[in-house]
Design an enzyme around this catalytic site. Structure first.
Site, PDB file in Angstrom:
ATOM      1  N   HIS A  96       0.763  -1.317  -0.043  1.00  0.00           N
ATOM      2  CA  HIS A  96      -0.045   0.103  -0.033  1.00  0.00           C
ATOM      3  C   HIS A  96       1.110   1.237   0.076  1.00  0.00           C
ATOM      4  CE1 HIS A  96       0.759   0.097   4.496  1.00  0.00           C
ATOM      5  NE2 HIS A  96       0.515   1.401   4.432  1.00  0.00           N
ATOM      6  N   ASP A  97       2.253   1.056   0.532  1.00  0.00           N
ATOM      7  CA  ASP A  97       2.865   2.395   0.594  1.00  0.00           C
ATOM      8  C   ASP A  97       4.150   2.482  -0.440  1.00  0.00           C
ATOM      9  OD1 ASP A  97       1.550   4.004   2.445  1.00  0.00           O
ATOM     10  OD2 ASP A  97       2.658   3.455   4.031  1.00  0.00           O
ATOM     11  N   HIS A 122       0.236   9.291  -3.792  1.00  0.00           N
ATOM     12  CA  HIS A 122       1.256   7.833  -3.489  1.00  0.00           C
ATOM     13  C   HIS A 122       0.293   6.797  -3.664  1.00  0.00           C
ATOM     14  CE1 HIS A 122      -0.625   8.254   0.972  1.00  0.00           C
ATOM     15  NE2 HIS A 122      -0.380   6.966   0.854  1.00  0.00           N
ATOM     16  N   ARG A 220      -8.560  -5.760  20.941  1.00  0.00           N
ATOM     17  CA  ARG A 220      -9.993  -5.535  21.174  1.00  0.00           C
ATOM     18  C   ARG A 220     -10.705  -5.489  19.709  1.00  0.00           C
ATOM     19  NH1 ARG A 220     -12.257  -5.339  26.136  1.00  0.00           N
ATOM     20  NH2 ARG A 220     -14.124  -4.523  25.201  1.00  0.00           N
ATOM     21  N   ARG A 242     -18.082  -4.474  18.196  1.00  0.00           N
ATOM     22  CA  ARG A 242     -19.089  -4.755  19.552  1.00  0.00           C
ATOM     23  C   ARG A 242     -19.346  -3.146  20.106  1.00  0.00           C
ATOM     24  NH1 ARG A 242     -18.534  -8.820  23.000  1.00  0.00           N
ATOM     25  NH2 ARG A 242     -19.838  -7.766  24.515  1.00  0.00           N
ATOM     26  N   GLN A 265       2.883  17.663  13.633  1.00  0.00           N
ATOM     27  CA  GLN A 265       2.632  18.944  13.368  1.00  0.00           C
ATOM     28  C   GLN A 265       3.474  19.760  14.354  1.00  0.00           C
ATOM     29  OE1 GLN A 265       0.579  19.988  10.817  1.00  0.00           O
ATOM     30  NE2 GLN A 265       0.123  17.937  10.414  1.00  0.00           N
ATOM     31  N   LYS A 411     -24.105  -8.414  21.563  1.00  0.00           N
ATOM     32  CA  LYS A 411     -24.144  -9.850  21.714  1.00  0.00           C
ATOM     33  C   LYS A 411     -25.096 -10.259  22.677  1.00  0.00           C
ATOM     34  CE  LYS A 411     -20.576 -12.294  21.522  1.00  0.00           C
ATOM     35  NZ  LYS A 411     -19.023 -12.909  21.703  1.00  0.00           N
TER      36      LYS A 411
END
Length: 475
Positions: A96-97, A122, A220, A242, A265, A411
């Site tokens: 991807h880069d 890019h 998680r 969730r 920044q 759930k």
């Protein structure tokens, strides 16, 4: 599909990880090895000495996390995710880069400064370089069962905007089923909610090198993600989490803001970025290192149009200019020398702009350009070297709007959980009202401009005039 054992390696962030054999083969290409010589954080390395990691290890880490997510989704939904889909997602994450230029995002800013009409980004370059890799090792891809439609799928995962180009595909298109499952396009580069494994890896990796503590628990999210039917204007299948993990997602966006504020920044980072852009601008059309097949020198700002040259472009461009004996590059060498000797442009004044929603972003940028034009005229009239820099710290998305786009599930109960939305008022009363800080900086490039006090007052007055405080806030 090949079931050969992958290559085991030790990663500084994720520990021991395994790469699929096809991914290993891709990492051994010149196009991928180039990522060893592109700093992940660009000029931030000049401010944070430990921020020396490269896009090479980030790409491998993203591949690992993408594999973790898509394999979890395959276990949850074996009828939706095939072994071939898993491999395609891993390859897309790995590649991807590929299209980043020297000093990462700073290079894109240079291209825009050199030519406002340039269409370089890019992601698009990553797609083209990946296609070059595919063409150079087609038999290896075919031995893994990947056909041309799979390669097209991978390019869409790298740059999801390409998916829109395929909407007119015929109904018998073998990838139509994939394109109807939006969740595939939310793993590597999620343009809808900004939640994807690319960000998880660089948040973790950058924090590790910068010495900052990460508070969000991506584990998680990996454990709770599901591909579920969501009803908007039409039914789609999207990644849902969730409901109790909404706070974890908020922490993710908060981590983004923290990294931008502390590092990306940082005012000194912004100054050095501007110095680098100025040096490249002065070298544009003069540096003759990069030549096409006819021996004609190609401008730095146009190298992206020639991939054979672009893949040799790395952060070493900094030293190439310094090593050059060309007298016409003296101005560029002087600026880069100032970076090395820490004789940086001087920040004369800072001004935080009034709070405003993301929707005002383009309006602010237009006014910033007006302010830059004002100082350009001032420089022409009075012989100064003033400029205006812009730094923006934000969460990546306004959280109320994020909750409109991201769906969740619960759930509890005996029934199969269904996708649902969470209302902001049901989540927390402690969330901020504003999700961005925009600050303008007045800089003196020669460090010798007189009347600093007068310049500071003029700057503050001018900014207050152009960006007035909203009436509701004033009351």
């Amino acid at each position: 599909m090949s079931k050969r054992k992958g290559k085991l390696m030790k990663d500084a962030v994720h520990g021991y990880i395994s790469l699929d054999p096809l991914c290993v083969a891709i990492t051994n290409t010149p196009q991928f090895q180039r990522l060893r010589y592109l700093k992940q954080l660009g000029v931030t390395y000049f401010v944070y000495p430990a921020a020396a990691h490269n896009r090479y290890e980030h790409s491998i880490g993203t591949c690992y996390l993408a594999g973790q997510m898509v394999e979890h989704l395959q276990q949850e939904h074996p009828d939706m995710v095939s072994e071939k889909d898993v491999l395609c997602v891993k390859v897309a994450a790995l590649c991807h880069d590929l299209g980043h230029g020297p000093f990462s995002h700073c290079w894109e800013a240079f291209i825009r400064a050199a030519n406002q009409d340039a269409n370089f980004c890019h992601e698009n370059m990553s797609v083209h370089i990946f296609e070059d890799i595919y063409n150079s090792m087609k038999k290896t891809f075919e031995s893994e069962g990947l056909k041309k439609n799979d390669i097209d799928f991978i390019t869409e995962l790298i740059d999801p905007r390409r998916k829109d180009e395929q909407e007119q595909k015929k109904s018998d298109d073998p990838d139509r089923k994939r394109r109807n499952m939006s969740f595939f396009y939310e793993i590597v580069s999620n343009k809808r909610t900004e939640v994807d494994v690319d960000k998880w890896d660089y948040y973790l990796r950058d924090s590790h090198s910068l010495g900052l503590k990460v508070t969000f628990e991506y584990e998680r999210l990996l454990d709770s993600c599901r591909a579920m039917e969501v009803t908007r204007d039409e039914k789609t299948i999207e990644i849902c989490y969730r409901d109790k993990d909404a706070d974890t997602l908020y922490e993710m966006f908060h981590t983004r803001a923290l990294l931008h504020k502390k590092a990306y920044q940082h005012h000194t980072v912004k100054v050095i970025e501007q110095m680098l852009i100025d040096a490249f601008m002065k070298a544009d059309g003069i540096l003759s290192t990069y030549q096409d097949k006819n021996g004609t020198a190609v401008k730095l700002s146009e190298i992206h149009n020639n991939r054979e040259l672009f893949i040799h472009l790395t952060d070493d461009l900094f030293n190439e200019i310094l090593r050059s004996k060309n007298p016409e590059l003296e101005d560029s060498r002087r600026i880069l020398g100032r970076i090395q000797t820490r004789k940086l442009y001087k920040v004369v004044a800072n001004k935080l702009l009034p709070a405003a929603p993301f929707s005002n972003h383009e309006s602010k940028k237009r006014k910033k350009e007006e302010l830059k034009e004002f100082y350009k005229k001032e420089n022409d009239d009075k012989g100064g070297q003033w400029d205006v820099l812009w730094s923006e710290v934000n969460y990546g998305i306004e959280f109320p709007k994020f909750l409109e786009k991201q769906w969740f599930y619960n759930k509890s109960g005996a029934e199969e959980p269904k996708a649902k939305q969470i209302k902001l008022e049901d989540l927390s009363n402690m969330l901020p009202n504003c999700y961005q800080d925009v600050k303008l900086h007045l800089i003196s490039k020669n460090g010798k401009d007189h009347n600093i006090g007068e310049a500071k007052k003029t700057f503050i007055d001018k900014v207050n005039e152009m960006f007035p405080m909203p009436t509701a806030v004033m009351q």
